[in-house]
Motif scaffolding. Structure first.
Motif, mmCIF file in Angstrom:
data_model
loop_
_atom_site.group_PDB
_atom_site.id
_atom_site.type_symbol
_atom_site.label_atom_id
_atom_site.label_comp_id
_atom_site.label_asym_id
_atom_site.label_seq_id
_atom_site.Cartn_x
_atom_site.Cartn_y
_atom_site.Cartn_z
ATOM 1 N N HIS A 126 0.812 -1.214 0.000
ATOM 2 C CA HIS A 126 0.000 0.000 0.000
ATOM 3 C C HIS A 126 0.847 1.266 0.000
ATOM 4 N N GLN A 127 2.118 1.135 -0.356
ATOM 5 C CA GLN A 127 3.023 2.266 -0.566
ATOM 6 C C GLN A 127 3.293 3.096 0.687
ATOM 7 N N SER A 128 3.178 2.507 1.865
ATOM 8 C CA SER A 128 3.621 3.213 3.064
ATOM 9 C C SER A 128 5.136 3.407 2.980
ATOM 10 N N THR A 129 5.598 4.597 3.325
ATOM 11 C CA THR A 129 7.016 4.943 3.200
ATOM 12 C C THR A 129 7.544 5.401 4.554
ATOM 13 N N PHE A 130 8.706 4.872 4.916
ATOM 14 C CA PHE A 130 9.310 5.154 6.213
ATOM 15 C C PHE A 130 10.687 5.788 6.007
ATOM 16 N N ASP A 131 10.993 6.802 6.809
ATOM 17 C CA ASP A 131 12.239 7.563 6.688
ATOM 18 C C ASP A 131 13.277 7.013 7.673
ATOM 19 N N LEU A 132 14.315 6.383 7.135
ATOM 20 C CA LEU A 132 15.350 5.801 7.987
ATOM 21 C C LEU A 132 16.117 6.857 8.764
ATOM 22 N N THR A 133 16.249 8.042 8.220
ATOM 23 C CA THR A 133 17.035 9.070 8.892
ATOM 24 C C THR A 133 16.307 9.667 10.090
ATOM 25 N N ASN A 134 15.020 9.352 10.259
ATOM 26 C CA ASN A 134 14.229 9.863 11.388
ATOM 27 C C ASN A 134 13.517 8.717 12.095
ATOM 28 N N GLU A 135 14.290 7.672 12.402
ATOM 29 C CA GLU A 135 13.796 6.535 13.166
ATOM 30 C C GLU A 135 12.569 5.896 12.526
ATOM 31 N N CYS A 136 12.611 5.824 11.209
ATOM 32 C CA CYS A 136 11.572 5.147 10.415
ATOM 33 C C CYS A 136 10.180 5.711 10.663
ATOM 34 N N GLU A 137 10.076 7.016 10.783
ATOM 35 C CA GLU A 137 8.753 7.622 10.894
ATOM 36 C C GLU A 137 8.041 7.543 9.552
ATOM 37 N N VAL A 138 6.715 7.546 9.596
ATOM 38 C CA VAL A 138 5.909 7.433 8.381
ATOM 39 C C VAL A 138 5.865 8.784 7.675
ATOM 40 N N ILE A 139 6.260 8.809 6.401
ATOM 41 C CA ILE A 139 6.204 10.048 5.624
ATOM 42 C C ILE A 139 5.191 9.966 4.485
ATOM 43 N N PHE A 140 4.654 8.767 4.249
ATOM 44 C CA PHE A 140 3.649 8.621 3.193
ATOM 45 C C PHE A 140 2.933 7.301 3.401
ATOM 46 N N GLY A 141 1.658 7.284 3.039
ATOM 47 C CA GLY A 141 0.910 6.046 3.045
ATOM 48 C C GLY A 141 0.043 5.864 4.271
ATOM 49 N N PRO A 142 -0.662 4.734 4.336
ATOM 50 C CA PRO A 142 -1.657 4.521 5.388
ATOM 51 C C PRO A 142 -1.106 4.046 6.729
ATOM 52 N N ALA A 143 0.164 3.668 6.800
ATOM 53 C CA ALA A 143 0.712 3.224 8.087
ATOM 54 C C ALA A 143 0.609 4.357 9.107
ATOM 55 N N SER A 144 0.309 3.993 10.360
ATOM 56 C CA SER A 144 0.045 5.007 11.372
ATOM 57 C C SER A 144 1.158 5.173 12.395
ATOM 58 N N ARG A 145 2.173 4.346 12.367
ATOM 59 C CA ARG A 145 3.263 4.503 13.334
ATOM 60 C C ARG A 145 4.571 4.023 12.717
ATOM 61 N N PRO A 146 5.716 4.448 13.260
ATOM 62 C CA PRO A 146 7.016 4.044 12.702
ATOM 63 C C PRO A 146 7.251 2.552 12.862
ATOM 64 N N LEU A 147 8.227 2.044 12.109
ATOM 65 C CA LEU A 147 8.639 0.659 12.269
ATOM 66 C C LEU A 147 9.373 0.500 13.597
ATOM 67 N N PRO A 148 9.092 -0.553 14.360
ATOM 68 C CA PRO A 148 9.830 -0.787 15.598
ATOM 69 C C PRO A 148 11.318 -1.026 15.316
#
Length: 364
Positions: free
Chosen positions: A301-323
């Protein structure tokens, strides 16, 4: 030649317009004459078409039953994949074949059956009616009469076998999808609170099981990693379930380009970070790493996580960062876990907040 300034068809001169006087010269031809079908004039053909529709509905019923037989009746005992060739076992292949065949027949039978019913048995007269708002009681009664007429003309009253097989197919056809949806995730959320990661567990490559040293992880590289103690589990001990929860992505970034919070300063090793591979939306495996942007992408579903900011969500339906998995180095230079994840892995449900609070209470 007319006014050309606005360029509209009425003024450009490119289109010949009419003042309406010639409209009556071309009367509305109306609908073409109705051509009866074979089933409209031949009772035997109508009966044959009815049998065809009933047969298709029965096929749908049998397909749904086949799905349940494969889903509940075939037990895949032992490993699901051949260890040497990494191919599905014969039991798993047979189950997958019957599951797919059952769903296909279930949906094909009811879909084609309804189409055949409409083509051959339902009235096909073309009608032209003026659209109007249904407001008065008389108009509501008229609308009800129209619906009743449609019900009568469909032949449901006159063809009980056709009606009953349709009901049976319609009831059974959606049930296989209920079983599939149930397998998308655990109903007991407590199983997602902890994984088999623990202090001192080495990070090993998947599927080779090779331990990873700091020197193996170069800048911009990415590894699919599982815990070393996963190999101690058999398939009857929940190997696949534990692997699905514990799998992580290991990447190395320039430490100067990464924002690390104070409580996580010792969770990485010289810019080597480990994050859960399970998307926090619906649990799809994340496997796309953009080296230049330092983004992790979920292909579902194209959720995108930013590795440089502790995998916070920057796009898509995911609601929290990756653990994030806290890691360090052992005495032999291999990467090991400092502990388990500090939060549940996998999709975020409404009950997940309670699980996080429980974990925080256990830690305190």
């Amino acid at each position: 030649m007319g006014d050309h300034r606005d360029g509209t068809p009425q003024h450009s001169g490119a289109v010949v317009t009419s003042d309406g006087a010639a409209r009556n010269q071309f009367p509305d031809p109306g609908l073409p004459p109705h051509r009866p079908r074979v089933t409209d004039v031949d009772p035997k053909a109508a009966k044959r078409a009815e049998r065809q529709v009933v047969l298709l509905f029965i096929i749908s019923v049998l397909g749904s039953i086949l799905f349940f037989i494969a889903y509940f009746g075939i037990r895949v005992e032992g490993p699901m994949y051949d260890v040497v060739n990494t191919e599905p076992t014969s039991q798993l292949r047979l189950q997958n074949l019957l599951l797919g065949l059952g769903i296909a027949l279930g949906m094909f039978g009811i879909g084609i059956g309804v189409v055949q019913w409409a083509r051959t048995l339902m009235p096909d007269h073309e009608l032209v009616e003026e659209r109007h708002d249904v407001r008065s009681e008389e108009q509501r009664a008229e609308a009800q009469e129209i619906l009743t007429t449609i019900y009568d003309e469909s032949g449901i009253k006159r063809r009980p076998l056709l009606r009953n097989t349709l009901i049976g197919a319609a009831v059974l056809a959606p049930l296989p999808f209920v079983g599939l949806l149930r397998d998308l995730g655990p109903t007991d959320l407590t199983v997602l609170r902890h994984t088999i990661w623990e202090e001192g567990t080495r990070l090993v490559r998947d599927p080779s099981g090779t331990p990873i040293k700091v020197s193996d992880v170069t800048l911009g590289s990415a590894f699919h990693v599982v815990p070393e103690n996963l190999a101690d589990l058999g398939h009857h001990d929940g190997y696949l379930d534990e692997k699905a929860k514990a799998v992580v992505l290991l990447m190395r970034l320039d430490p100067d380009k990464v924002n690390v919070s104070a409580e996580r300063e010792d969770w990485n090793v010289d810019g080597i970070f480990a994050y859960s591979k399970v998307c926090t939306h619906v649990g799809c495996p994340i496997a796309l790493y953009e080296q230049h942007t330092h983004h992790l992408l979920c292909p579902c579903h194209q959720s995108t996580f930013d590795l440089t900011n502790e995998c916070e969500v920057i796009f898509g339906p995911a609601s929290r960062p990756l653990p994030q998995l806290p890691i360090t180095v052992d005495s032999e230079g291999y990467l090991v876990a400092r502990s388990d994840f500090h939060e549940p892995v996998g999709p975020t449900y409404s009950q997940r907040d309670f699980a996080v609070r429980d974990m925080q209470g256990e830690a305190s």
